[in-house]
Motif scaffolding. Structure first.
Motif, mmCIF file in Angstrom:
data_model
loop_
_atom_site.group_PDB
_atom_site.id
_atom_site.type_symbol
_atom_site.label_atom_id
_atom_site.label_comp_id
_atom_site.label_asym_id
_atom_site.label_seq_id
_atom_site.Cartn_x
_atom_site.Cartn_y
_atom_site.Cartn_z
ATOM 1 N N ARG A 1 -5.909 15.443 -23.375
ATOM 2 C CA ARG A 1 -6.894 14.583 -22.727
ATOM 3 C C ARG A 1 -8.024 15.409 -22.128
ATOM 4 N N ILE A 2 -7.727 16.642 -21.773
ATOM 5 C CA ILE A 2 -8.758 17.514 -21.232
ATOM 6 C C ILE A 2 -9.403 18.331 -22.347
ATOM 7 N N ALA A 3 -8.566 18.827 -23.261
ATOM 8 C CA ALA A 3 -9.058 19.771 -24.265
ATOM 9 C C ALA A 3 -10.008 19.110 -25.258
ATOM 10 N N VAL A 4 -9.699 17.898 -25.687
ATOM 11 C CA VAL A 4 -10.524 17.255 -26.718
ATOM 12 C C VAL A 4 -11.943 16.976 -26.221
ATOM 13 N N PRO A 5 -12.115 16.334 -25.066
ATOM 14 C CA PRO A 5 -13.493 16.142 -24.593
ATOM 15 C C PRO A 5 -14.206 17.467 -24.331
ATOM 16 N N ALA A 6 -13.465 18.458 -23.855
ATOM 17 C CA ALA A 6 -14.100 19.743 -23.566
ATOM 18 C C ALA A 6 -14.588 20.385 -24.860
ATOM 19 N N ALA A 7 -13.770 20.318 -25.910
ATOM 20 C CA ALA A 7 -14.172 20.903 -27.189
ATOM 21 C C ALA A 7 -15.365 20.161 -27.768
ATOM 22 N N ARG B 1 0.828 -1.214 0.000
ATOM 23 C CA ARG B 1 0.000 0.000 0.000
ATOM 24 C C ARG B 1 0.859 1.260 0.000
ATOM 25 N N VAL B 2 1.995 1.195 0.670
ATOM 26 C CA VAL B 2 2.903 2.348 0.632
ATOM 27 C C VAL B 2 3.429 2.547 -0.788
ATOM 28 N N SER B 3 3.811 1.451 -1.434
ATOM 29 C CA SER B 3 4.312 1.558 -2.820
ATOM 30 C C SER B 3 3.237 2.127 -3.735
ATOM 31 N N ALA B 4 2.003 1.669 -3.541
ATOM 32 C CA ALA B 4 0.903 2.170 -4.369
ATOM 33 C C ALA B 4 0.699 3.663 -4.151
ATOM 34 N N ARG B 5 0.804 4.079 -2.912
ATOM 35 C CA ARG B 5 0.639 5.513 -2.621
ATOM 36 C C ARG B 5 1.748 6.332 -3.252
ATOM 37 N N ILE B 6 2.940 5.821 -3.183
ATOM 38 C CA ILE B 6 4.080 6.539 -3.780
ATOM 39 C C ILE B 6 3.878 6.658 -5.289
ATOM 40 N N ALA B 7 3.467 5.556 -5.900
ATOM 41 C CA ALA B 7 3.241 5.581 -7.358
ATOM 42 C C ALA B 7 2.130 6.556 -7.704
ATOM 43 N N SER B 8 1.071 6.542 -6.920
ATOM 44 C CA SER B 8 -0.058 7.439 -7.178
ATOM 45 C C SER B 8 0.348 8.895 -7.029
ATOM 46 N N THR B 9 1.103 9.198 -5.982
ATOM 47 C CA THR B 9 1.558 10.573 -5.759
ATOM 48 C C THR B 9 2.493 11.021 -6.863
ATOM 49 N N ARG B 10 3.353 10.092 -7.300
ATOM 50 C CA ARG B 10 4.305 10.426 -8.356
ATOM 51 C C ARG B 10 3.569 10.721 -9.659
ATOM 52 N N THR B 11 2.527 9.952 -9.972
ATOM 53 C CA THR B 11 1.745 10.180 -11.186
ATOM 54 C C THR B 11 1.022 11.507 -11.125
ATOM 55 N N ALA B 12 0.460 11.806 -9.971
ATOM 56 C CA ALA B 12 -0.296 13.054 -9.843
ATOM 57 C C ALA B 12 0.610 14.263 -9.961
ATOM 58 N N ALA B 13 1.859 14.125 -9.505
ATOM 59 C CA ALA B 13 2.772 15.263 -9.518
ATOM 60 C C ALA B 13 3.450 15.445 -10.860
ATOM 61 N N ARG B 14 3.383 14.414 -11.711
ATOM 62 C CA ARG B 14 4.085 14.482 -12.989
ATOM 63 C C ARG B 14 3.390 15.466 -13.928
ATOM 64 N N PRO B 15 4.148 16.333 -14.592
ATOM 65 C CA PRO B 15 3.517 17.254 -15.534
ATOM 66 C C PRO B 15 2.875 16.478 -16.674
ATOM 67 N N ARG B 16 1.710 16.917 -17.075
ATOM 68 C CA ARG B 16 0.930 16.176 -18.054
ATOM 69 C C ARG B 16 1.467 16.325 -19.479
ATOM 70 N N GLY B 17 2.027 17.468 -19.803
ATOM 71 C CA GLY B 17 2.546 17.668 -21.143
ATOM 72 C C GLY B 17 1.431 17.813 -22.157
ATOM 73 N N LEU B 18 1.790 17.683 -23.427
ATOM 74 C CA LEU B 18 0.819 17.902 -24.495
ATOM 75 C C LEU B 18 -0.289 16.868 -24.452
ATOM 76 N N PHE B 19 0.106 15.612 -24.202
ATOM 77 C CA PHE B 19 -0.917 14.561 -24.173
ATOM 78 C C PHE B 19 -1.920 14.803 -23.053
ATOM 79 N N GLY B 20 -1.398 15.219 -21.909
ATOM 80 C CA GLY B 20 -2.283 15.491 -20.789
ATOM 81 C C GLY B 20 -3.233 16.626 -21.097
ATOM 82 N N ALA B 21 -2.718 17.651 -21.755
ATOM 83 C CA ALA B 21 -3.579 18.785 -22.105
ATOM 84 C C ALA B 21 -4.648 18.360 -23.096
#
Lengths: 194, 265
Positions: free
Chosen positions: B58-64, B36-56
């Motif tokens: 992922r939000i922009a296309v459904p919104a449009a 569970r600690v490893s899972a939390r670390i992985a989850s926190t690391r993913t959330a903190a990672r910058p999303r970049g173009l793909f991340g943007a």
């Protein structure tokens, strides 16, 4: 010949160098002492496990800022203590009630009380008799400033120096608080002291 | 000077209590703690990672897509369209200058309010476009001062003519083509509304009949008159008028003599 056990500092250095298994070893080493400490502090097993995990997560992401001139156990207990204090304050805000404010007593004279948590202990199965239940409740009812050093010293078995380092207090103040905390516990647990 | 208690003294005095506290059972962490600690670390690391173009994206296309669907639904919704139209301020375009003032016949005054017609072009050819000093303004709709009640346009105060929405004689929004057939009002329609039916002749339009109690009848037009001009403009069966104008006078040939008839009585 059995492999020699690595020290905390060695494991920390290995973790800094990307050795994930070293950090897992740290977790394995400290998970139960930390869970027990937080459990006695919060009197809530699930919350204790949750905060213990959160403590390790914070240690992991701040590991580069850890300096090995301090004992790792001190460092990790301090993080856990801060998390537990925050949790207790969050609970207090939820209850919106504090008898110490009504009494207006001096903070250090022992007239400060906290409302004991009378909720049924979910870990009753862990306490095999009424005596353990009363001790757990008496500890949980201590004010924070006495509860922390009592648990660290008398339950976790940490040294006075380490307790004072965790609490960021002088050694004399720490001993005084431990002494005062024990006095309060003696009053509550008289029937078990002969 | 206060003497600090020695540790040994403290422990001895409190030995009974410390033994009691040390005797309570200790709880252990659950078996899946490390996982569970490893899972939390992985989850926190993913959330903190910058999303970049793909991340943007992922939000922009459904919104449009959501925005497009919503806009389409609103545009296709007749109720919404009507509501939007009604909610607009009641304003109508006003031409500050009269579009065309037909040349007045010297010595004659207009006694009756004119009979006015409108089409989608200037009243008298050739068509004219609004000049810079004839800018359109907007005024609140006021009561019509067209007392004759025969006008197709509303008149505002202070001599300004107020045109219904969509009719602006000064502006032709369409590109003009020399070969383009523009919608106008034929002379047959105009005279028909005045109560006149006619047949074209070489000299003009011969009045075949005049409807009883029509504007033409009340003005004195009779069968056999040959209409030569309307508001001073010569007319033929093919004459088509554009824009807005007032039918004020009609010149006819009656028994070889020119008779100028004022309309609107």
């Amino acid at each position: 010949m059995p492999e020699e056990k690595r020290s905390d500092h060695e494991l920390i250095e290995a973790t800094k160098n990307g050795d994930e298994s070293a950090f897992t070893e740290i977790v394995t080493r400290y998970k139960s002492p930390l869970t027990n400490y937080l459990y006695r502090f919060l009197n809530d097993y699930e919350e204790a496990v949750d905060l213990a995990q959160e403590t390790f997560v914070r240690v992991y992401f701040a590991i580069d800022r850890y300096h090995t001139q301090f004992a790792f156990s001190t460092y990790i207990y301090r993080i856990a203590t801060n998390l537990a204090i925050s949790e207790i304050r969050r609970r207090k805000r939820r209850r919106l009630f504090s008898i110490s404010g009504l009494l207006g007593g001096e903070k250090d004279d022992g007239t400060e009380f906290e409302i004991p948590d009378d909720r049924a202990l979910p870990e009753n199965e862990l306490l095999d008799n009424e005596r353990d239940t009363q001790i757990a409740r008496a500890i949980a009812a201590l004010p924070e400033k006495y509860r922390i050093p009592i648990i660290l010293r008398d339950i976790q078995g940490r040294s006075y120096e380490e307790v004072s380092a965790v609490m960021d207090l002088g050694l004399g103040t720490t001993k005084s608080r431990i002494s005062r905390g024990r006095a309060l516990l003696k009053e509550k647990l008289q029937e078990y002291l002969r | 000077m206060v003497n600090m208690p020695e540790e040994k003294d403290i422990e001895f005095a409190d030995a009974e209590l410390t033994n009691l506290l040390a005797s309570i059972p200790k709880v252990s962490a659950p078996n899946d703690f490390e996982f569970r600690v490893s899972a939390r670390i992985a989850s926190t690391r993913t959330a903190a990672r910058p999303r970049g173009l793909f991340g943007a994206l992922r939000i922009a296309v459904p919104a449009a897509a959501l925005l497009a669907v919503t806009a389409t639904a609103l545009m296709l919704n007749p109720y919404w369209s009507e509501t939007a139209t009604v909610s607009e301020p009641t304003e109508i375009a006003v031409a500050k200058k009269p579009v065309e003032a037909p040349a007045a016949v010297p010595g004659r005054e207009i006694e009756m309010p004119p009979t006015t017609f409108a089409s989608n072009g200037p009243s008298i050819q050739p068509e004219r476009r609004m000049t810079a000093d004839e800018s359109l303004t907007s005024v609140s709709r006021g009561p019509s001062n067209d007392e004759a009640g025969t006008s197709f346009v509303e008149s505002g105060t202070q001599g300004e003519k107020i045109y219904p929405r969509g009719i602006n004689p000064n502006v032709d929004s369409r590109p003009v083509s020399p070969n383009e057939t523009r919608t106008g009002i034929s002379i047959r329609d105009i005279l028909g509304q005045l109560g006149v039916s006619f047949s074209p002749t070489v000299n003009g339009l011969r009045v075949d009949s005049v409807s009883t109690n029509s504007v033409a009848a009340r003005s004195g037009l009779i069968t056999g008159d040959v209409i030569e001009s309307l508001n001073g403009q010569r007319v033929s069966a093919e004459t088509v008028l554009f824009g807005t104008f007032a039918a004020k006078r009609i010149l006819v040939r009656r028994d070889g003599k020119a008779v100028d008839i004022s309309l609107g009585r």
